[in-house]
Design an enzyme around this catalytic site. Structure first.
Site, PDB file in Angstrom:
ATOM      1  N   THR A 112      24.711  39.137  -1.106  1.00 38.44           N
ATOM      2  CA  THR A 112      25.548  38.288  -0.246  1.00 38.44           C
ATOM      3  C   THR A 112      26.985  38.497  -0.731  1.00 38.44           C
ATOM      4  O   THR A 112      27.625  39.449  -0.309  1.00 38.44           O
ATOM      5  CB  THR A 112      25.120  36.809  -0.297  1.00 38.44           C
ATOM      6  OG1 THR A 112      24.955  36.407  -1.647  1.00 38.44           O
ATOM      7  CG2 THR A 112      23.814  36.617   0.453  1.00 38.44           C
ATOM      8  N   LYS A 140      19.707  39.349  -6.857  1.00 38.23           N
ATOM      9  CA  LYS A 140      20.994  39.078  -6.217  1.00 38.23           C
ATOM     10  C   LYS A 140      21.549  37.755  -6.723  1.00 38.23           C
ATOM     11  O   LYS A 140      20.826  36.935  -7.262  1.00 38.23           O
ATOM     12  CB  LYS A 140      20.851  39.018  -4.704  1.00 38.23           C
ATOM     13  CG  LYS A 140      20.126  37.772  -4.246  1.00 38.23           C
ATOM     14  CD  LYS A 140      20.593  37.327  -2.882  1.00 38.23           C
ATOM     15  CE  LYS A 140      22.053  36.978  -2.884  1.00 38.23           C
ATOM     16  NZ  LYS A 140      22.297  35.519  -3.051  1.00 38.23           N
ATOM     17  N   THR A 168      21.314  31.287  -3.245  1.00 42.51           N
ATOM     18  CA  THR A 168      20.178  31.819  -3.888  1.00 42.51           C
ATOM     19  C   THR A 168      20.257  32.930  -4.869  1.00 42.51           C
ATOM     20  O   THR A 168      20.912  33.934  -4.697  1.00 42.51           O
ATOM     21  CB  THR A 168      19.185  32.273  -2.861  1.00 42.51           C
ATOM     22  OG1 THR A 168      18.838  31.168  -2.126  1.00 42.51           O
ATOM     23  CG2 THR A 168      17.993  32.876  -3.494  1.00 42.51           C
ATOM     24  N   GLU A 201      30.519  34.726  -8.703  1.00 40.51           N
ATOM     25  CA  GLU A 201      31.632  34.387  -7.801  1.00 40.51           C
ATOM     26  C   GLU A 201      32.773  33.680  -8.504  1.00 40.51           C
ATOM     27  O   GLU A 201      32.596  32.604  -9.060  1.00 40.51           O
ATOM     28  CB  GLU A 201      31.117  33.407  -6.755  1.00 40.51           C
ATOM     29  CG  GLU A 201      30.756  34.052  -5.468  1.00 40.51           C
ATOM     30  CD  GLU A 201      30.605  33.009  -4.363  1.00 40.51           C
ATOM     31  OE1 GLU A 201      30.585  31.814  -4.667  1.00 40.51           O
ATOM     32  OE2 GLU A 201      30.496  33.435  -3.218  1.00 40.51           O
ATOM     33  N   ASN A 229      34.637  28.650  -2.777  1.00 42.03           N
ATOM     34  CA  ASN A 229      33.633  27.684  -2.364  1.00 42.03           C
ATOM     35  C   ASN A 229      34.183  26.575  -1.480  1.00 42.03           C
ATOM     36  O   ASN A 229      33.442  25.718  -1.011  1.00 42.03           O
ATOM     37  CB  ASN A 229      32.922  27.121  -3.589  1.00 42.03           C
ATOM     38  CG  ASN A 229      31.964  28.142  -4.162  1.00 42.03           C
ATOM     39  OD1 ASN A 229      31.032  28.546  -3.481  1.00 42.03           O
ATOM     40  ND2 ASN A 229      32.237  28.607  -5.366  1.00 42.03           N
ATOM     41  N   THR A 268      33.846  27.853   6.559  1.00 38.20           N
ATOM     42  CA  THR A 268      34.811  27.557   7.630  1.00 38.20           C
ATOM     43  C   THR A 268      35.615  28.788   8.007  1.00 38.20           C
ATOM     44  O   THR A 268      35.511  29.822   7.369  1.00 38.20           O
ATOM     45  CB  THR A 268      35.776  26.443   7.202  1.00 38.20           C
ATOM     46  OG1 THR A 268      36.278  26.735   5.899  1.00 38.20           O
ATOM     47  CG2 THR A 268      35.054  25.126   7.162  1.00 38.20           C
TER      48      THR A 268
END
Lengths: 387, 387
Positions: free
Chosen positions: B146, B172, B183, B263, B382, B387
């Protein structure tokens, strides 16, 4: 007015040189009686600052003549020498008041792991005690600020059998809002005539649903202290239920001020849990959502991301069925029965005040926890503070 | 190599159109036997995505012919229709393989609360099964990404009585690193000949000290799944202890890759707790420090703020005395006996790898939890994701 709104109290806030910028940093709140019943609640952190270890012993006695509070240093993680510093502070205040040091509460707030500048602090204690006056409440509230942008004060008047009594209070930056500065400190005063046991009961009841339900970042300070001092100067012994309600109002008022002035926050968020099997479940769920980093980032981004609310609720052991959960954000039920509900584009997350409602569909208990969003400014302020 | 390193496995990763950018988004891992023993561990979140609810049932049977994984949608909080989508996915894979849909694991990752694009997904299943090949392991690892910047793969060779066998795996973005994308997914394969019970035992032992000890932001995903599939194609039944060690190495390797690619993180932080009364205490303390927002901000700011470590440790119920705690940051014991230790200016927090050691002085147990810092980039990513 603050802590000097009730009769029988004097207060002061002076500049002793603990803060590099020369702002006020030592406060005294003195109870001139005729009574000096008192109680206090403290952080549940097992790593307790020296002033907490000291003040726990003082509070056990149920009598407090004065509270000495300083900003500019938390005196936490300072070992036996730090405890001796607190002891010396209480002795100096006792001497200045010609009273027992064992009835002097001490509270400190600022950086963890550094000794206090004792000569400055002790001179500040002398000065604060000497200048304490009936109009000193606001100065005292000012002196306990760390990163608080404004002083936080509140008071309410009560009546009992036609006679009046008053509850007043001051507070500084919720520990969980700026905990490494350590601390949420608050002193609440009343001129009601109470026993130490009454003080303890009403203080615990009031803080249970106010100060204890603020949770900005899940971090528990080493210094949190909320003290209640009762002078009896009004001569009134109010109905305990009424007094509890009044005290709860003062604490709730101070709590709202803490959240509104939280470090780096752009939103004041109420997490309201309804339909819970019991109040403990409601608090657990509300606190878990309040601590969820991804949810807090979403609120900062004005993103009504109900999936993150559900993912947080799912980590608790509260009674609920995943497919019976409903979530509203600012009144729009964006999640119904665990899946997509009303159109999320209807949610307006522009205003500072945000309410997230979680319906557990498991009973009729409810609770609210107040929190903030997780912002870029929060990370900035807390990554740069001590360096 | 990845999941196709062991004999008996084919894999594929195809672009089905679930991701707007046209990247690979559907993977298949197929076990051609002769055995198909398997086991899986899942998220402990009570709000479970549809594929988790389905795959839990499949894993109970102890036999897995194939795993179908998709990115581009988590199929979480989608209600009964979402579960039906997962069921349909397994049936389509079963049909394509002329095998039982009840032996097809399904894993999904992406946004919560949205239905999957089923026509695209089902066409992707057909294509992935049709093109699955011995050299498809890397494509499969690529298809489950992702926000992962790179595919994560690992493999190790083992020997038993002179005969070789292999363990391979892919993973992942750790759920807790990017949980709303939901996930952490991982499929690990081996050509060892194992019973379903052996698969379950060795998988639980290996994940217990690896995947379960990654904690980037304390947020538990709705979709986390780690599956082990054993083909028996090597004809070797290894010593269970040796196999557990090998599998743990593969899982640890994948875990390190997840933390290194988390991330928004700028640091990979190992929280090492030593001197604990037992392993549970060590894990609890390590996880609590790993989740402390203020500590994580300090690491981002390269500030060796041991006071925040102590304040976090103090919130646990582990066995320790506050004045016997020691803390080292990158090898410098900045806190000794609960107070100031060595000069904090000696700590170099420049490198990406950071080790924080907490000595509880209460026993001889130890554990490590891997986490990341809390950064401005984390908040940005995050707060803006959906959006």
């Amino acid at each position: 007015m603050s802590v000097t709104a009730p009769l029988g109290f004097r207060a002061a806030g002076v500049s002793a040189g603990l803060k590099p910028n020369g702002a006020r940093d030592v406060a005294a709140v003195i109870n001139d009686g005729p009574s000096r019943s008192a109680a206090a609640v403290f952080t549940r952190n097992r790593v307790k600052a020296a002033p907490v270890l000291w003040s726990e012993q003082v509070a056990e006695g149920g009598r407090v003549r004065a509270a000495i509070l300083n900003s500019g240093g938390a005196n936490a993680c300072t070992g036996p020498p730090g405890f001796q510093d607190t002891h010396t502070t209480a002795e100096r205040a006792g001497a200045a008041l010609d009273d027992s040091p064992g009835e002097v509460l001490v509270c400190s707030t600022g950086l963890i792991g550094e000794r206090l500048a004792m000569p400055e602090l002790l001179a500040g204690v002398d000065s604060a005690v000497a200048t304490a006056a009936r109009d000193g409440g606001l100065d005292a509230a000012d002196a306990i600020r760390t990163t608080d942008s404004v002083a936080k004060i509140a008071f309410r008047r009560g009546t009992a059998d036609g006679f009046g009594y008053t509850v007043g209070g001051m507070a500084k930056g919720a520990g969980m809002l700026a905990p490494s500065l350590a601390t949420m400190l608050s002193v609440v005063t009343t001129d009601a005539d109470l026993t130490p046991e009454q003080c303890d009961r009403v203080l615990r009841a009031a803080t249970h649903r106010t100060f204890e339900r603020v949770d900005s970042d899940g971090c528990l300070s080493t210094n949190d202290t909320v003290a209640l001092m009762a002078s009896g100067a009004s001569g009134v012994t109010p109905d305990e239920e009424e007094l509890t309600a009044l005290l709860t109002e003062v604490c709730a008022d101070l709590t709202r001020q803490l959240v509104a002035d939280a470090e780096g926050a752009s939103k004041s968020v109420a997490i309201e849990v309804v339909g819970a099997a019991n109040e403990d479940d409601a608090v657990t769920v509300a606190r878990t959502v309040a601590r969820n980093a991804l949810f807090k980032c979403a609120i900062y981004g004005q993103d009504p991301n109900w999936g993150r609310v559900l993912a947080a609720v799912g980590t608790t052991d509260a009674t609920f069925q995943p497919d019976e959960l409903n979530v509203a954000i600012n009144g729009v039920w964006v999640c119904r029965r665990g899946a997509v509900g009303d159109d999320r584009s209807k949610v307006d997350l522009g205003p500072r005040e945000v309410t997230v409602t979680v319906d557990l569909s498991a009973g009729s208990a409810a609770a609210t926890v107040w929190t903030t969003d997780l912002t870029v400014e929060y990370v900035h302020e807390n990554s740069a503070y001590s360096t």
